[in-house]
Design a protein around this motif. Sequence first.
Motif, PDB file in Angstrom:
ATOM      1  N   GLY A  41       0.813  -1.213   0.000  1.00 50.58           N
ATOM      2  CA  GLY A  41       0.000   0.000   0.000  1.00 50.58           C
ATOM      3  C   GLY A  41       0.841   1.256   0.000  1.00 50.58           C
ATOM      4  O   GLY A  41       0.583   2.201  -0.751  1.00 50.58           O
ATOM      5  N   VAL A  42       1.867   1.288   0.842  1.00 52.82           N
ATOM      6  CA  VAL A  42       2.751   2.461   0.914  1.00 52.82           C
ATOM      7  C   VAL A  42       3.508   2.640  -0.397  1.00 52.82           C
ATOM      8  O   VAL A  42       3.628   3.766  -0.914  1.00 52.82           O
ATOM      9  CB  VAL A  42       3.720   2.346   2.117  1.00 52.82           C
ATOM     10  N   ILE A  43       3.985   1.548  -0.966  1.00 52.34           N
ATOM     11  CA  ILE A  43       4.710   1.622  -2.243  1.00 52.34           C
ATOM     12  C   ILE A  43       3.780   2.090  -3.364  1.00 52.34           C
ATOM     13  O   ILE A  43       4.144   2.954  -4.172  1.00 52.34           O
ATOM     14  CB  ILE A  43       5.364   0.270  -2.585  1.00 52.34           C
ATOM     15  N   LEU A  44       2.567   1.562  -3.428  1.00 49.59           N
ATOM     16  CA  LEU A  44       1.603   1.996  -4.454  1.00 49.59           C
ATOM     17  C   LEU A  44       1.252   3.476  -4.306  1.00 49.59           C
ATOM     18  O   LEU A  44       1.166   4.200  -5.302  1.00 49.59           O
ATOM     19  CB  LEU A  44       0.331   1.144  -4.392  1.00 49.59           C
ATOM     20  N   TYR A  45       1.060   3.915  -3.062  1.00 49.70           N
ATOM     21  CA  TYR A  45       0.753   5.330  -2.842  1.00 49.70           C
ATOM     22  C   TYR A  45       1.924   6.199  -3.278  1.00 49.70           C
ATOM     23  O   TYR A  45       1.743   7.210  -3.964  1.00 49.70           O
ATOM     24  CB  TYR A  45       0.395   5.599  -1.382  1.00 49.70           C
ATOM     25  N   GLY A  46       3.117   5.827  -2.898  1.00 45.30           N
ATOM     26  CA  GLY A  46       4.302   6.599  -3.290  1.00 45.30           C
ATOM     27  C   GLY A  46       4.467   6.662  -4.796  1.00 45.30           C
ATOM     28  O   GLY A  46       4.788   7.715  -5.359  1.00 45.30           O
ATOM     29  N   ALA A  47       4.242   5.538  -5.461  1.00 42.55           N
ATOM     30  CA  ALA A  47       4.352   5.506  -6.919  1.00 42.55           C
ATOM     31  C   ALA A  47       3.279   6.377  -7.577  1.00 42.55           C
ATOM     32  O   ALA A  47       3.542   7.065  -8.572  1.00 42.55           O
ATOM     33  CB  ALA A  47       4.248   4.071  -7.422  1.00 42.55           C
ATOM     34  N   THR A  48       2.083   6.359  -7.016  1.00 40.08           N
ATOM     35  CA  THR A  48       1.000   7.183  -7.555  1.00 40.08           C
ATOM     36  C   THR A  48       1.313   8.660  -7.403  1.00 40.08           C
ATOM     37  O   THR A  48       1.144   9.444  -8.346  1.00 40.08           O
ATOM     38  CB  THR A  48      -0.333   6.840  -6.861  1.00 40.08           C
ATOM     39  N   VAL A  49       1.766   9.070  -6.230  1.00 36.45           N
ATOM     40  CA  VAL A  49       2.124  10.476  -5.990  1.00 36.45           C
ATOM     41  C   VAL A  49       3.254  10.893  -6.928  1.00 36.45           C
ATOM     42  O   VAL A  49       3.208  11.969  -7.529  1.00 36.45           O
ATOM     43  CB  VAL A  49       2.512  10.697  -4.510  1.00 36.45           C
ATOM     44  N   ALA A  50       4.258  10.040  -7.075  1.00 42.32           N
ATOM     45  CA  ALA A  50       5.373  10.357  -7.967  1.00 42.32           C
ATOM     46  C   ALA A  50       4.898  10.492  -9.417  1.00 42.32           C
ATOM     47  O   ALA A  50       5.278  11.434 -10.112  1.00 42.32           O
ATOM     48  CB  ALA A  50       6.451   9.285  -7.863  1.00 42.32           C
ATOM     49  N   ALA A  51       4.065   9.565  -9.862  1.00 44.17           N
ATOM     50  CA  ALA A  51       3.570   9.610 -11.246  1.00 44.17           C
ATOM     51  C   ALA A  51       2.728  10.857 -11.497  1.00 44.17           C
ATOM     52  O   ALA A  51       2.881  11.518 -12.530  1.00 44.17           O
ATOM     53  CB  ALA A  51       2.763   8.361 -11.560  1.00 44.17           C
ATOM     54  N   LEU A  52       1.848  11.192 -10.564  1.00 41.85           N
ATOM     55  CA  LEU A  52       1.027  12.394 -10.720  1.00 41.85           C
ATOM     56  C   LEU A  52       1.883  13.657 -10.751  1.00 41.85           C
ATOM     57  O   LEU A  52       1.614  14.584 -11.517  1.00 41.85           O
ATOM     58  CB  LEU A  52      -0.001  12.493  -9.589  1.00 41.85           C
ATOM     59  N   SER A  53       2.905  13.703  -9.935  1.00 42.23           N
ATOM     60  CA  SER A  53       3.754  14.887  -9.853  1.00 42.23           C
ATOM     61  C   SER A  53       4.676  15.022 -11.058  1.00 42.23           C
ATOM     62  O   SER A  53       4.835  16.111 -11.609  1.00 42.23           O
ATOM     63  CB  SER A  53       4.582  14.855  -8.570  1.00 42.23           C
ATOM     64  N   VAL A  54       5.259  13.918 -11.484  1.00 49.53           N
ATOM     65  CA  VAL A  54       6.202  13.960 -12.597  1.00 49.53           C
ATOM     66  C   VAL A  54       5.499  14.223 -13.922  1.00 49.53           C
ATOM     67  O   VAL A  54       6.036  14.911 -14.793  1.00 49.53           O
ATOM     68  CB  VAL A  54       7.017  12.640 -12.661  1.00 49.53           C
ATOM     69  N   THR A  55       4.303  13.693 -14.089  1.00 47.17           N
ATOM     70  CA  THR A  55       3.608  13.840 -15.372  1.00 47.17           C
ATOM     71  C   THR A  55       2.742  15.098 -15.467  1.00 47.17           C
ATOM     72  O   THR A  55       2.083  15.298 -16.489  1.00 47.17           O
ATOM     73  CB  THR A  55       2.728  12.606 -15.663  1.00 47.17           C
ATOM     74  N   ALA A  56       2.731  15.932 -14.442  1.00 48.62           N
ATOM     75  CA  ALA A  56       1.953  17.175 -14.503  1.00 48.62           C
ATOM     76  C   ALA A  56       2.537  18.064 -15.604  1.00 48.62           C
ATOM     77  O   ALA A  56       3.714  18.430 -15.552  1.00 48.62           O
ATOM     78  CB  ALA A  56       1.989  17.893 -13.155  1.00 48.62           C
ATOM     79  N   PRO A  57       1.737  18.423 -16.619  1.00 50.40           N
ATOM     80  CA  PRO A  57       2.272  19.207 -17.732  1.00 50.40           C
ATOM     81  C   PRO A  57       2.516  20.665 -17.357  1.00 50.40           C
ATOM     82  O   PRO A  57       1.881  21.216 -16.462  1.00 50.40           O
ATOM     83  CB  PRO A  57       1.181  19.095 -18.798  1.00 50.40           C
ATOM     84  N   VAL A  58       3.449  21.273 -18.075  1.00 51.22           N
ATOM     85  CA  VAL A  58       3.748  22.691 -17.914  1.00 51.22           C
ATOM     86  C   VAL A  58       3.126  23.440 -19.087  1.00 51.22           C
ATOM     87  O   VAL A  58       3.236  23.009 -20.238  1.00 51.22           O
ATOM     88  CB  VAL A  58       5.269  22.939 -17.877  1.00 51.22           C
TER      89      VAL A  58
END
Length: 154
Positions: A41-58
């Motif tokens: 659960g912690v790993i999935l949450y961390g991966a989700t937060v990272a993916a949402l943050s990294v893929t946020a377009p500029v």
Amino acid sequence: MPDYREKLWPTPWIYIVSLLLIPSSILVLAPVSMPAGIATGVILYGATVAALSVTAPVVEVADGRLRAGRASIALADTGIATGATDAAARVERGTGLDARAFLVIRGWVQPVVRVPITDPSDPTPYWLVSTRHPKELAAAINGSRRPERTEPGV
């Protein structure tokens, strides 16, 4: 220095809702191993937060260009940008949407700016870009357009 720059970060509630990955992982993996459920659960949450943050377009207006995500277009090839909020934004993203339009929209950012494409060789009629500040983005696009050159005696 850009005339306008915005990163389309997810809203805080997206991160909060993603926290549900932790108890759901525990629920699924508890019969097998409680520590494995917590770790997953912690790993999935961390991966989700990272993916949402990294893929946020500029979205950026600088040097005579509009950049939205990985795409870029010269402002000389664009028409007058217009912003839309509330019901008008829903129409732009929904029933009023042209299937040929280029989209950089995010569900958590409701307002949009419509940028017509004036290049006759481009099959895309317009760009539709999510923004939290539609008036400012439209003003930056419209104000950054370089005056067209005219040949003497033409």
